[in-house]
Every structure is written in structure tokens, then in C-alpha cells.
Scaffold this motif. Structure first.
Motif, PDB file in Angstrom:
ATOM      1  N   PHE A   1      -8.748   3.479  -9.541  1.00  0.00           N
ATOM      2  CA  PHE A   1      -7.756   2.472  -9.183  1.00  0.00           C
ATOM      3  C   PHE A   1      -7.124   2.939  -7.872  1.00  0.00           C
ATOM      4  O   PHE A   1      -6.281   3.842  -7.869  1.00  0.00           O
ATOM      5  N   GLN A   2      -7.532   2.330  -6.795  1.00  0.00           N
ATOM      6  CA  GLN A   2      -7.232   2.840  -5.462  1.00  0.00           C
ATOM      7  C   GLN A   2      -6.067   2.122  -4.809  1.00  0.00           C
ATOM      8  O   GLN A   2      -6.011   0.889  -4.807  1.00  0.00           O
ATOM      9  N   PRO A   3      -5.140   2.873  -4.220  1.00  0.00           N
ATOM     10  CA  PRO A   3      -4.041   2.241  -3.496  1.00  0.00           C
ATOM     11  C   PRO A   3      -4.439   1.864  -2.070  1.00  0.00           C
ATOM     12  O   PRO A   3      -5.485   2.274  -1.559  1.00  0.00           O
ATOM     13  N   ALA A   4      -3.591   1.063  -1.430  1.00  0.00           N
ATOM     14  CA  ALA A   4      -3.570   0.891   0.030  1.00  0.00           C
ATOM     15  C   ALA A   4      -4.867   0.409   0.656  1.00  0.00           C
ATOM     16  O   ALA A   4      -5.201   0.810   1.758  1.00  0.00           O
TER      17      ALA A   4
ATOM     18  N   GLY B   1      -7.274   2.490   5.325  1.00  0.00           N
ATOM     19  CA  GLY B   1      -7.583   2.242   3.927  1.00  0.00           C
ATOM     20  C   GLY B   1      -7.339   3.436   3.029  1.00  0.00           C
ATOM     21  O   GLY B   1      -7.586   4.587   3.401  1.00  0.00           O
ATOM     22  N   GLY B   2      -6.857   3.132   1.818  1.00  0.00           N
ATOM     23  CA  GLY B   2      -6.560   4.189   0.855  1.00  0.00           C
ATOM     24  C   GLY B   2      -7.771   4.836   0.237  1.00  0.00           C
ATOM     25  O   GLY B   2      -7.646   5.837  -0.477  1.00  0.00           O
TER      26      GLY B   2
ATOM     27  N   GLY C   1       0.804  -1.224   0.000  1.00  0.00           N
ATOM     28  CA  GLY C   1       0.000   0.000   0.000  1.00  0.00           C
ATOM     29  C   GLY C   1       0.830   1.263   0.000  1.00  0.00           C
ATOM     30  O   GLY C   1       1.806   1.394   0.753  1.00  0.00           O
ATOM     31  N   ASN C   2       0.464   2.199  -0.868  1.00  0.00           N
ATOM     32  CA  ASN C   2       1.123   3.493  -1.049  1.00  0.00           C
ATOM     33  C   ASN C   2       2.521   3.374  -1.646  1.00  0.00           C
ATOM     34  O   ASN C   2       3.267   4.353  -1.688  1.00  0.00           O
TER      35      ASN C   2
END
Length: 410
Positions: free
Chosen positions: A152-155, A161-162, A44-45
């Protein structure tokens, strides 16, 4: 069950001529994309390579993706947004997990030590990417009735949570509703699981430190018996909470780590517990921190231990909106028929898709990834997790049908 739609059985597709099916060449490309992503998982990230690959492919299709302010993850609009008509968003998560990939006999095993796509985020990403490419083609033909946003979500695996960072970066600006899928290794590929209302649990993290003066095990009455204290916190706190909240809320504290002491004849001065707090009910989740704090303090005080509690808010439950869940049901029925939809249970797993639903209505479906007839048992967050890659096509066509049906609404 065949993965191909059958037209001679009950529950046949309701819109067999609906555009937006997946061409064979693009299907093969998406499988290759998923495998490359699977071989190069990023935490993540830190999803810079993954973000760049998604961005490059969308730009090749003439689209204009925008990287999120956090530096990883991106959003991309298909079609021309209309301020008078909020968009439908399709969400994927792109991060991997900090566990080793233990699969054998596959060419796409992770090449990164102690990193794996063991939750199916690579499948989610390939499905949303494929849907975006198909919808972009329909838009060029004038067949896309309303603009759609890809997220499109990271982490997703990093509490809280991202999704919150994506929202702060404007991912929901102009969005009226949002949909997503999550891989389910208990459901056959070709099928989705759906329910209205809560489909996942809230999930918070809990860390507790207990302290006392320590001493000799020959004289526990002269000190704080910290091993007993930490043991009683581990057993009594969940029992107390079970009697202080409505049993239907499903509030549960489960420990994953406990540490105390280093010698058999020394009462330690310090002990620690770590675990999770899960809850099926949104209202009970909001009350959970105060309830958990009170129960811990009560048990620790009884045993003369000083407690320090770190309660990390994670994610609320994912609560599927009825109207958006019905959109997913109609989309799957349009592609594969009603026989390809099954009712699903509420899971105790957490999912930060819930943060989007604090802002706009939405729904998540469970995407079947088990090979029909297979006796293999893969579970999420295990190093041997794998999928039937035909599920990618199911996800693409579910998303595209949902976008087309939503765009045609009055």
C-alpha cells in the motif's frame, strides 16, 4: 454486459471453480471501506488516517503489516515467504489529489475541502485489501500455494512518486514480480484492459525562468523583449524537439502555466513557464533532459534572454512484462472469461508503478469502472470522478486468481 460470469457464452471462465472469490459480506465491507476512504482523502506522505485504517483491518485478520519508513503506507505478507521462491506483490496507491470534490447526490462525497480521490486510488486500495483478506483465508485453509506481498504505497501523485520510497523501505525485498490495476473510466466495470509493453508515458516537470533588463514598450529594441521571448520558448521549443527526436518516441512538451508582466506599457524583467515533458519511449526519456535544456537555451539566447531551467525527473513509462501481463490475462479469463478482456492503448499519463518495474518484472491492468450502458462521462483528475463500485469485486478476484495461478507455476 453483465458483471456476473456467464457460462453459456463464448469466452466463458476457464477456471470457474478456482477459489478466492469474494464473499458478499466482505464485498459490502470493502465498498464501505472505499467510501470512508473517499470521504477522507489525504495527500501524498500525509496518509496517516488511511494507513492506520488499512493496518487495523489487516491486523484484525491476524496479519502483521509493517508501516513504511516514511511513516505512511505499509507492506504485509500473506503466507510464509520462501527465500527459494520470490513472492508476487500486489500494489495499491493510497493518496488523494489537491482538488475539490464536485460530485452531488452521493453520501460519500469528500468531507475535506479541496481534497478528493479523483483518480481511483480508493478503489485500488479496497481491491488489494480485499485480495489480502481473501488470500489470508485461503492460507489458513492451506490453499495458498505461495506467499504474496501486499504493498500500500503513499504519494503516487507526488513526483517522482512514493514508489521509490517504498522500494527503499524494502517493499520489493523477496519479491519476484508485481502487479497492479488502475481505474479506467472508459472501460466497463467487469472488464480489464491489457497490453504488453509500454502502457503509460514517462512524465517529468519543467519550470523555466527567463530574465532581462526590462524597459519601455516604446523601445523594445533597446532591451530584451521578454514577453516575445517567453512566447517563442512556449511555441518554438516543442517544435524544435519534434524535429530532434524520433517521432515514434512521442516526446511532447506541454505548458500549463505562463506568466509575464503587470502593465501594458512595461516590458517585464522576469517571465516564467511551467509544464510537463511526456515521452512514450524509455530510451528517449533518458535523453530528454539534455535535449530539452539545449532547445530552451537556443531559443532564449536568440531573443537575448537569460534562462534558468528546473527539470524535475518524474517517472519513466510503465512497461508491462509479457509474462506478467499474460498472468493477468489468464487470471481475468479464469474469473470472467476472455470476453472480459480488451486490448488497451498506451496512455500519456504517468504512473510511478514504473519504478518497481526498474527492479522486477511486472504489469498493470486497466480496471474498468464505467457502469455498462451508462452515458455518464467521468474522467480521471476531475472533481466529479466516480466509479461503479462493482469494479472492486473484479479487482479482488483478478488479484486472487493471479496469486493462485502464479503460485501454481513450476
Amino acid at each position: 454486459m453483465s458483471l456476473e460470469s456467464e457460462t453459456d457464452q463464448p469466452g466463458e471462465p476457464t477456471h470457474p471453480a478456482l477459489p478466492g472469490t469474494l464473499p458478499d459480506a466482505l464485498r459490502d465491507e470493502l465498498i464501505a471501506f472505499r467510501r470512508d476512504m473517499h470521504m477522507h482523502p489525504e495527500l501524498g506522505n500525509q496518509e496517516f488516517r488511511t494507513t492506520a485504517a488499512i493496518k487495523r483491518r489487516l491486523e484484525q485478520a491476524g496479519l502483521a503489516p509493517r508501516v513504511l519508513n516514511t511513516g505512511t503506507g505499509l507492506v504485509c505478507d500473506i503466507g510464509t515467504p520462501d527465500p527459494a521462491r520470490p513472492m508476487l506483490a500486489l500494489r495499491a496507491d493510497i493518496d488523494g489529489l489537491p482538488i475539490p470534490d464536485t460530485k452531488t447526490g452521493v453520501p460519500y462525497r469528500s468531507t475535506v475541502p479541496d481534497r478528493a480521490h479523483a483518480c481511483g486510488h480508493d478503489v485500488h486500495t479496497a481491491a488489494v485489501l480485499g485480495a489480502g483478506l481473501v488470500l489470508a483465508g485461503l492460507d489458513r485453509q492451506g490453499l495458498l500455494p505461495s506467499a504474496v506481498r501486499l504493498i500500500f504505497q503513499p504519494a503516487e501523485e507526488v513526483l517522482p512518486g512514493g514508489a521509490a520510497d517504498a522500494i527503499e523501505s524494502g517493499a520489493l525485498d523477496g519479491v519476484g514480480s508485481i502487479i497492479a490495476v488502475h481505474c479506467d473510466p472508459k472501460v466497463d466495470a467487469g472488464t480489464i484492459g491489457l497490453r504488453t509493453g509500454p502502457i503509460t508515458s514517462a512524465c517529468d516537470r519543467l519550470d523555466i525562468a527567463l530574465d532581462g533588463p526590462g524597459g519601455h514598450t516604446a523601445r523594445p529594441h533597446l532591451t530584451t523583449d521578454l514577453v516575445t521571448a517567453v512566447s517563442r520558448v512556449a511555441t518554438d521549443v516543442p517544435a524544435l524537439l519534434a524535429r530532434r527526436v524520433d517521432a515514434r518516441s512521442g516526446l511532447a512538451v506541454t505548458w500549463g502555466r505562463i506568466e509575464a508582466g503587470h502593465a501594458p506599457n512595461v516590458i517585464p524583467q522576469h517571465a516564467e513557464l511551467s509544464g510537463t515533458v511526456r515521452c512514450l519511449d524509455l530510451a528517449a526519456w533518458r535523453d530528454a533532459p539534455d535535449l530539452v535544456h539545449a532547445a530552451i537555451d537556443e531559443v532564449a539566447t536568440l531573443h537575448r534572454a537569460k534562462s534558468q531551467i528546473t527539470y524535475v525527473r518524474g517517472v519513466p513509462p510503465v512497461v508491462n512484462d509479457g509474462t506478467v501481463a499474460e498472468l493477468l490475462r489468464a487470471a481475468q479469463a479464469a474469473r470472467r472469461g476472455s470476453y472480459a478482456i480488451e486490448d488497451t492503448e498506451q496512455s500519456l499519463g504517468g504512473e510511478d508503478f514504473s519504478w518497481y518495474l526498474e527492479q522486477v518484472p511486472g504489469a498493470m491492468a486497466r480496471l474498468g469502472v464505467r457502469t455498462p450502458g451508462s452515458q455518464a462521462r467521468y474522467d480521471l483528475h476531475r472533481g466529479d470522478f466516480d466509479v461503479d463500485e462493482r469494479a472492486i469485486q473484479v479487482g479482488v478476484e483478478l488479484f486472487t486468481a493471479a496469486a493462485l495461478l502464479d503460485g501454481d507455476r513450476p
